[in-house]
Design an enzyme around this catalytic site. Sequence first.
Site, PDB file in Angstrom:
ATOM      1  N   HIS A  96       0.797  -1.223   0.000  1.00  0.00           N
ATOM      2  CA  HIS A  96       0.000   0.000   0.000  1.00  0.00           C
ATOM      3  C   HIS A  96       0.830   1.275   0.000  1.00  0.00           C
ATOM      4  CE1 HIS A  96      -4.375   1.290   1.144  1.00  0.00           C
ATOM      5  NE2 HIS A  96      -3.992   1.754  -0.025  1.00  0.00           N
ATOM      6  N   ASP A 122      -9.583   0.214   4.574  1.00  0.00           N
ATOM      7  CA  ASP A 122      -8.392  -0.432   5.111  1.00  0.00           C
ATOM      8  C   ASP A 122      -8.674  -0.909   6.530  1.00  0.00           C
ATOM      9  OD1 ASP A 122      -5.639  -1.021   5.835  1.00  0.00           O
ATOM     10  OD2 ASP A 122      -4.991   0.483   4.372  1.00  0.00           O
ATOM     11  N   HIS A 124      -6.256  -0.901   8.549  1.00  0.00           N
ATOM     12  CA  HIS A 124      -5.266  -0.111   9.276  1.00  0.00           C
ATOM     13  C   HIS A 124      -5.421   1.371   8.926  1.00  0.00           C
ATOM     14  CE1 HIS A 124      -3.713  -4.193   8.504  1.00  0.00           C
ATOM     15  NE2 HIS A 124      -3.325  -4.121   9.757  1.00  0.00           N
ATOM     16  N   ASP A 126      -2.660   3.437   8.420  1.00  0.00           N
ATOM     17  CA  ASP A 126      -1.583   3.779   7.481  1.00  0.00           C
ATOM     18  C   ASP A 126      -1.129   5.232   7.617  1.00  0.00           C
ATOM     19  OD1 ASP A 126      -1.720   1.206   6.590  1.00  0.00           O
ATOM     20  OD2 ASP A 126      -2.447   1.675   4.585  1.00  0.00           O
ATOM     21  N   HIS A 139       4.698   0.791   4.006  1.00  0.00           N
ATOM     22  CA  HIS A 139       3.287   0.615   3.656  1.00  0.00           C
ATOM     23  C   HIS A 139       2.360   1.026   4.798  1.00  0.00           C
ATOM     24  CE1 HIS A 139       2.407  -3.770   5.229  1.00  0.00           C
ATOM     25  NE2 HIS A 139       3.181  -3.113   6.057  1.00  0.00           N
ATOM     26  N   ASP A 226      -7.467  -1.291   0.290  1.00  0.00           N
ATOM     27  CA  ASP A 226      -6.548  -2.314   0.773  1.00  0.00           C
ATOM     28  C   ASP A 226      -7.351  -3.581   1.014  1.00  0.00           C
ATOM     29  OD1 ASP A 226      -4.904  -3.979   2.480  1.00  0.00           O
ATOM     30  OD2 ASP A 226      -3.725  -2.216   2.979  1.00  0.00           O
ATOM     31  N   ASP A 228      -6.968  -5.961   2.904  1.00  0.00           N
ATOM     32  CA  ASP A 228      -7.174  -6.380   4.283  1.00  0.00           C
ATOM     33  C   ASP A 228      -8.355  -5.648   4.927  1.00  0.00           C
ATOM     34  OD1 ASP A 228      -6.227  -3.899   5.349  1.00  0.00           O
ATOM     35  OD2 ASP A 228      -4.182  -4.664   5.469  1.00  0.00           O
ATOM     36  N   GLU A 271      -2.234  -4.611  -1.881  1.00  0.00           N
ATOM     37  CA  GLU A 271      -1.869  -5.663  -0.931  1.00  0.00           C
ATOM     38  C   GLU A 271      -2.365  -7.045  -1.315  1.00  0.00           C
ATOM     39  OE1 GLU A 271       0.180  -5.410   1.665  1.00  0.00           O
ATOM     40  OE2 GLU A 271       0.407  -3.235   1.903  1.00  0.00           O
TER      41      GLU A 271
END
Length: 310
Positions: A96, A122, A124, A126, A139, A226, A228, A271
Amino acid sequence: MDHATTQGLHIISAEIGEGALDGGCKYGGRALLDAGLALVLADAGCELQSLTTVTSDPLHAHDRMDTVARFSRALADAAARRVRSGTQLLVLGGDHSCAIGTWSGVAQALSPQGRLGLIWVDAHLDAHTPESSESHAPHGMPLAALLGHGSAAFTDLFGWSGKIQARNLVIIGARSYESAERRLLEALGVQVIYMEEVVHRGFDACFAQAQATVSAGCAGWGLSFDLDGLDPADAPATGTPVRHGISLAQATAALHRCRDDARFVGLEIAEYNPLRDYGGKTASAVQALAVAGLGRDVQTLSIAPMVRTC
């Protein structure tokens, strides 16, 4: 940017894995294209114009941060050229950190007309800087960089920083993050729709709210997704899967909103790690997301499992 005047879809394979702890996602874009993603998009009504491949080159860099910085400049140049030409973008990551290049380039191309808005899906946040990150994995830094915080090699592409303004950014689905990231985003006033709220309200309602926010007063808006952000049951082949994510069915239903908005400039999917994709389940999820966000004739398309060929 109006669909009536665009020149079709341009795909960029953003081949970088050095920004992550597991570099297998560097091969994600190539694997998806080898498995026929472009043909699926053509069948869904996309007018495919061309393909660009941007590949990181660690052999000519000083370290991992320098690798990402060099790659980001090349990707930003490629993205800016295509947006200026009127094409819509599909960027296939890559870890990412590729978002630094993608959205810096889009922001540069749109800057004569106005600001760029961005939805960021996402698990996360980031939003680390080199000072706040324990892993020092790039990332985990792209959002901070796009907001103008962190290494100047990331923030100052094209000679200016703050490619995204806080009021034009919405993060959806976050459920794994560090306190330093959250503090930075709260101080800047970035809207974060955490996973608890997504569960309560539904992803479609959250996405519609985010779309209204990021497009207000902007020349165009994009989506960085992303994998995830999805539940690992639907997309297991990512570097950092996190349980209890967004279902693929909810995501694809909401992404139809992208293709119906003339201001939508591009989709980035990051990702994907083909080295972990046994049976091609996650590749099928990428295919479904891309068709949902970019397809023009999706009602006649049957989404079939993709078989990894690399």
